[in-house]
Design a protein around this motif. Structure first.
Motif, PDB file in Angstrom:
ATOM      1  N   MET A 152     -20.475  13.672  -5.994  1.00  0.00           N
ATOM      2  CA  MET A 152     -19.842  14.951  -5.709  1.00  0.00           C
ATOM      3  C   MET A 152     -19.048  15.505  -7.148  1.00  0.00           C
ATOM      4  N   ASP A 153     -18.926  17.015  -6.735  1.00  0.00           N
ATOM      5  CA  ASP A 153     -18.428  17.899  -8.048  1.00  0.00           C
ATOM      6  C   ASP A 153     -17.054  17.523  -8.145  1.00  0.00           C
ATOM      7  N   GLU A 154     -16.513  17.735  -9.368  1.00  0.00           N
ATOM      8  CA  GLU A 154     -14.990  17.603  -9.723  1.00  0.00           C
ATOM      9  C   GLU A 154     -14.153  18.306  -8.550  1.00  0.00           C
ATOM     10  N   ALA A 155     -14.530  19.750  -8.140  1.00  0.00           N
ATOM     11  CA  ALA A 155     -13.709  20.296  -7.585  1.00  0.00           C
ATOM     12  C   ALA A 155     -13.324  19.793  -6.134  1.00  0.00           C
ATOM     13  N   THR A 156     -14.484  19.472  -5.637  1.00  0.00           N
ATOM     14  CA  THR A 156     -14.395  18.999  -4.140  1.00  0.00           C
ATOM     15  C   THR A 156     -13.837  17.598  -4.151  1.00  0.00           C
ATOM     16  N   ALA A 157     -13.993  16.808  -5.097  1.00  0.00           N
ATOM     17  CA  ALA A 157     -13.442  15.290  -5.407  1.00  0.00           C
ATOM     18  C   ALA A 157     -11.909  15.720  -5.547  1.00  0.00           C
ATOM     19  N   GLY A 158     -11.492  16.554  -6.424  1.00  0.00           N
ATOM     20  CA  GLY A 158     -10.231  16.743  -6.598  1.00  0.00           C
ATOM     21  C   GLY A 158      -9.351  17.226  -5.212  1.00  0.00           C
ATOM     22  N   PHE A 159     -10.073  18.175  -4.384  1.00  0.00           N
ATOM     23  CA  PHE A 159      -9.504  18.469  -3.042  1.00  0.00           C
ATOM     24  C   PHE A 159      -9.094  17.283  -2.408  1.00  0.00           C
ATOM     25  N   LEU A 160     -10.419  16.504  -2.038  1.00  0.00           N
ATOM     26  CA  LEU A 160     -10.201  15.300  -1.270  1.00  0.00           C
ATOM     27  C   LEU A 160      -9.292  14.230  -1.625  1.00  0.00           C
ATOM     28  N   VAL A 161      -9.131  14.011  -3.077  1.00  0.00           N
ATOM     29  CA  VAL A 161      -8.003  13.104  -3.503  1.00  0.00           C
ATOM     30  C   VAL A 161      -6.667  13.914  -3.294  1.00  0.00           C
ATOM     31  N   GLY A 162      -6.296  15.150  -3.274  1.00  0.00           N
ATOM     32  CA  GLY A 162      -5.395  15.963  -3.076  1.00  0.00           C
ATOM     33  C   GLY A 162      -4.784  15.508  -1.518  1.00  0.00           C
ATOM     34  N   LEU A 163      -5.877  15.467  -0.639  1.00  0.00           N
ATOM     35  CA  LEU A 163      -5.538  15.386   0.777  1.00  0.00           C
ATOM     36  C   LEU A 163      -4.995  14.222   1.043  1.00  0.00           C
ATOM     37  N   ASP A 164      -5.595  12.937   0.103  1.00  0.00           N
ATOM     38  CA  ASP A 164      -5.169  11.701   0.535  1.00  0.00           C
ATOM     39  C   ASP A 164      -3.847  11.633  -0.034  1.00  0.00           C
ATOM     40  N   GLU A 165      -3.093  12.124  -1.142  1.00  0.00           N
ATOM     41  CA  GLU A 165      -2.152  12.156  -1.653  1.00  0.00           C
ATOM     42  C   GLU A 165      -1.152  12.951  -0.777  1.00  0.00           C
ATOM     43  N   ALA A 166      -1.615  13.852  -0.055  1.00  0.00           N
ATOM     44  CA  ALA A 166      -0.524  14.296   1.136  1.00  0.00           C
ATOM     45  C   ALA A 166      -0.579  13.719   2.108  1.00  0.00           C
ATOM     46  N   ILE A 167      -1.547  12.880   2.676  1.00  0.00           N
ATOM     47  CA  ILE A 167      -1.418  11.924   3.877  1.00  0.00           C
ATOM     48  C   ILE A 167      -0.468  10.925   3.230  1.00  0.00           C
ATOM     49  N   ALA A 168      -0.624  10.524   1.945  1.00  0.00           N
ATOM     50  CA  ALA A 168       0.238   9.257   1.508  1.00  0.00           C
ATOM     51  C   ALA A 168       1.866   9.942   1.466  1.00  0.00           C
ATOM     52  N   GLY A 169       1.858  11.319   1.435  1.00  0.00           N
ATOM     53  CA  GLY A 169       3.038  11.582   1.546  1.00  0.00           C
ATOM     54  C   GLY A 169       3.706  11.938   2.892  1.00  0.00           C
ATOM     55  N   GLY A 170       3.251  11.602   3.748  1.00  0.00           N
ATOM     56  CA  GLY A 170       3.461  11.735   5.048  1.00  0.00           C
ATOM     57  C   GLY A 170       2.976  13.074   5.825  1.00  0.00           C
ATOM     58  N   LEU A 171       2.379  14.055   5.440  1.00  0.00           N
ATOM     59  CA  LEU A 171       1.981  15.144   5.825  1.00  0.00           C
ATOM     60  C   LEU A 171       1.562  15.091   7.126  1.00  0.00           C
ATOM     61  N   PHE A 172       0.682  14.238   7.529  1.00  0.00           N
ATOM     62  CA  PHE A 172       0.328  14.459   8.913  1.00  0.00           C
ATOM     63  C   PHE A 172       0.772  13.052   9.865  1.00  0.00           C
ATOM     64  N   ALA A 173       1.985  12.594   9.630  1.00  0.00           N
ATOM     65  CA  ALA A 173       2.502  11.594  10.280  1.00  0.00           C
ATOM     66  C   ALA A 173       3.208  12.354  11.669  1.00  0.00           C
TER      67      ALA A 173
END
Length: 285
Positions: free
Chosen positions: A240-261
């Motif tokens: 995977m390219d760096e930009a897409t990987a960074g986006f997906l990692v950012g999504l996981d970090e948002a989920i970890a922060g409770g964004l979609f609870a």
């Protein structure tokens, strides 16, 4: 033949297709709905099903003005383009100038929470819609269960679901449920200038998601938490390219922060039933 009064922008996408089905299920004549989008093959199919259709690229302001004209109500399904905010504001400007009665916008859960930059486009669109003077309803959609369909590719072969979300919970919801909620709002009154927060009625852990994948894949899947750095390395290492990987990692970090609870019972109240389970969402039931 009836004149189209409802315009659905984004009708050729996955959520848009469910929205059209939900409108018909609630008694709307397809001839009164203009299904608009960029996929010509899908538009042809919708035309054969009785819908009025319009091919439109929301990046083209003139096209946007033309397709908005003559419709009383507009469903604006948020786009996925990098410049979607410009597209959204173009629709809102066109709606205000055309005297549209009501705009329904599919935003994102907790769009106004400054902790989550991922919702910035949604928040800016909401602000533009409110400032436009057009009557609106904002539907803040939660995380799609169907987003995990692609994520099942790895567990299908390895039996491991790796994510950088820690022990976070997520009230994932099916597109069908969100589409039914939108159709409910479009076809009933009392939703003027209201914002709905649409999450599933259950907070799932990633262990729960792994268990659901086990059922669907008919093999044991376990959840393995990783750090954001480890996840990034795994994704890039897989090609995977760096930009897409960074986006997906950012999504996981948002989920970890409770964004979609879970945010409450708005969705259950609008659709009048429990929301889909993980297995139901992953199998399209």
């Amino acid at each position: 033949m009836a004149e189209p009064t409802v315009l659905v922008l984004g009708a050729t996408g996955a959520l848009g297709g469910h929205v059209l089905e939900a409108l018909i299920a609630r008694g709307i004549d397809p001839a009164t709905v203009t299904a608009a989008g960029r996929n010509p093959e899908r538009l042809q199919e919708l035309g054969r099903s009785g819908f009025a259709t319009a091919r439109v690229d929301l990046s083209d302001r003139d096209q946007t003005v033309d397709v908005v004209a003559g419709h009383r109500r507009i469903v604006l399904i948020s786009g996925g383009d990098s410049h979607r905010l410009e597209q959204h504001t173009g629709v809102i400007d066109a709606a205000a100038k055309a005297g549209v009665e009501h705009v329904y916008y599919t935003s994102g859960l907790r769009a106004d929470d400054v902790r989550f930059a991922i919702g910035a486009d949604h928040q800016a669109t909401e602000e533009a819609l409110i400032a436009s003077g057009v009557t609106y309803t904002i539907l803040r959609n939660g995380w799609y269960i169907e987003n995990y369909l692609q994520a099942m590719a790895g567990p299908r072969h390895t039996g491991v679901l790796a994510a950088a979300v820690g022990d976070a919970v997520i009230a994932a919801v099916s597109r069908k449920d969100l589409a039914d909620a939108l159709a409910s709002v479009v076809t009933t009154g009392g939703h003027e200038k209201v914002t709905y927060n649409l999450s599933g009625d259950t907070d799932f852990t990633y262990a729960d998601i792994a268990q659901a994948m086990s059922v669907v894949l008919e093999r044991e899947v376990t959840y393995t938490p990783v750090t954001p750095g480890e996840l990034n390395s795994m994704l890039v290492g897989s090609g995977m390219d760096e930009a897409t990987a960074g986006f997906l990692v950012g999504l996981d970090e948002a989920i970890a922060g409770g964004l979609f609870a879970r945010t409450g019972d708005d969705l259950v109240r609008l659709i009048g039933r429990p929301t889909a389970t993980l297995v139901e969402g992953l199998t399209g039931r």
